[in-house]
Write an enzyme that holds these catalytic residues in place. Structure first.
Site, PDB file in Angstrom:
ATOM      1  CD  GLU A  52     -17.717 -30.796   3.135  1.00 59.80           C
ATOM      2  OE1 GLU A  52     -17.202 -29.673   3.327  1.00 59.80           O
ATOM      3  OE2 GLU A  52     -17.751 -31.698   4.007  1.00 59.80           O
ATOM      4  CD  GLU A  68     -20.805 -43.266   2.395  1.00 56.60           C
ATOM      5  OE1 GLU A  68     -20.561 -42.108   2.000  1.00 56.60           O
ATOM      6  OE2 GLU A  68     -21.003 -43.558   3.585  1.00 56.60           O
ATOM      7  CB  CYS A 115     -24.858 -43.309   2.153  1.00 60.65           C
ATOM      8  SG  CYS A 115     -24.210 -41.735   1.543  1.00 60.65           S
ATOM      9  CG  ASN A 131     -16.388 -35.886   1.661  1.00 61.27           C
ATOM     10  OD1 ASN A 131     -15.308 -36.297   1.292  1.00 61.27           O
ATOM     11  ND2 ASN A 131     -16.530 -35.129   2.733  1.00 61.27           N
ATOM     12  CB  CYS A 144     -25.130 -40.599   6.452  1.00 64.17           C
ATOM     13  SG  CYS A 144     -25.590 -40.357   4.728  1.00 64.17           S
ATOM     14  CB  CYS A 163     -22.239 -39.072   1.261  1.00 70.41           C
ATOM     15  SG  CYS A 163     -23.096 -38.291   2.628  1.00 70.41           S
TER      16      CYS A 163
HETATM   17  N1  THU Z   1     -20.182 -37.857   4.592  1.00 74.17           N
HETATM   18  C1  THU Z   1     -19.926 -38.866   3.704  1.00 74.17           C
HETATM   19  O1  THU Z   1     -19.211 -38.673   2.710  1.00 74.17           O
HETATM   20  N2  THU Z   1     -20.499 -40.090   3.935  1.00 74.17           N
HETATM   21  C2  THU Z   1     -21.313 -40.376   4.972  1.00 74.17           C
HETATM   22  O2  THU Z   1     -21.847 -41.483   5.049  1.00 74.17           O
HETATM   23  C3  THU Z   1     -21.533 -39.374   6.035  1.00 74.17           C
HETATM   24  C4  THU Z   1     -21.021 -37.998   5.762  1.00 74.17           C
HETATM   25  C5  THU Z   1     -19.581 -36.526   4.340  1.00 74.17           C
HETATM   26  C6  THU Z   1     -20.565 -35.463   3.940  1.00 74.17           C
HETATM   27  C7  THU Z   1     -19.858 -34.195   4.385  1.00 74.17           C
HETATM   28  O3  THU Z   1     -18.998 -33.777   3.369  1.00 74.17           O
HETATM   29  C8  THU Z   1     -19.017 -34.636   5.569  1.00 74.17           C
HETATM   30  O4  THU Z   1     -18.956 -36.052   5.519  1.00 74.17           O
HETATM   31  C9  THU Z   1     -19.577 -34.210   6.918  1.00 74.17           C
HETATM   32  O5  THU Z   1     -20.889 -34.598   7.073  1.00 74.17           O
END
Ligand code: THU
Length: 133
Positions: free
Chosen positions: A49, A60, A94, A47, A91, A58
């Site tokens: 940010e 994925e 994804c 991920n 999520c 994310c």
């Molecule tokens: N996140 C992912 O990398 N994958 C997911 O399927 C859900 C959320 C990350 C995004 C963000 O950096 C952190 O988790 C909190 O939401």
């Protein structure tokens, strides 16, 4: 809990290693993903940010977009690892992106305590699709 074969274990381990590169200064939530490509190779992602929170990508989708941009279009499995004691499946955004390229793919999601093995069809029944009916 379904057992993982050696290739699936390797994929989940690659997802775990990918959490080391997570850029998550805002959530502190470190996520890694690993895609098994048709040629047998593994493409990973983490991920990423942003101070403008909604621009976050994310793990994925990072892995999938890396693979697609390298010309790898066929995937046989995806693993996601969250550095947490809690269980977090992929999520919704994804799930939709996984479905786009791999509507039958197994999905393994793990954390510090274990893992779950399922499929994208189970995670996203009735997916929106233009090309695959
Ligand atoms: N996140 C992912 O990398 N994958 C997911 O399927 C859900 C959320 C990350 C995004 C963000 O950096 C952190 O988790 C909190 O939401």
């Amino acid at each position: 809990m379904q057992n993982l074969d050696i290739k699936e274990q390797e994929l989940l381990e690659a997802a775990k290693v990918a959490t080391n590169n997570a850029y998550a200064p805002y959530s502190g939530f470190r996520v890694g993903a690993a895609l098994r490509c048709a040629d047998g190779s593994i493409v990973t992602g983490c991920n990423v940010e942003n101070a403008s929170y909604s621009l976050t990508l994310c793990a994925e989708r990072t892995a999938i977009f890396k693979a697609i941009s390298d010309g790898k279009l066929d995937f046989s499995a995806i693993a996601v690892y969250v550095d947490s004691d809690e269980v977090f499946p992929p999520c919704g955004a994804c799930r939709q992106v996984i479905y786009e390229f791999s509507p039958n793919i197994p999905v393994i999601y793990g954390n510090r305590k274990g893992y779950t093995k399922t499929t994208i069809q189970e995670l996203l029944p009735g997916a929106f699709s233009l090309s695959k009916g």
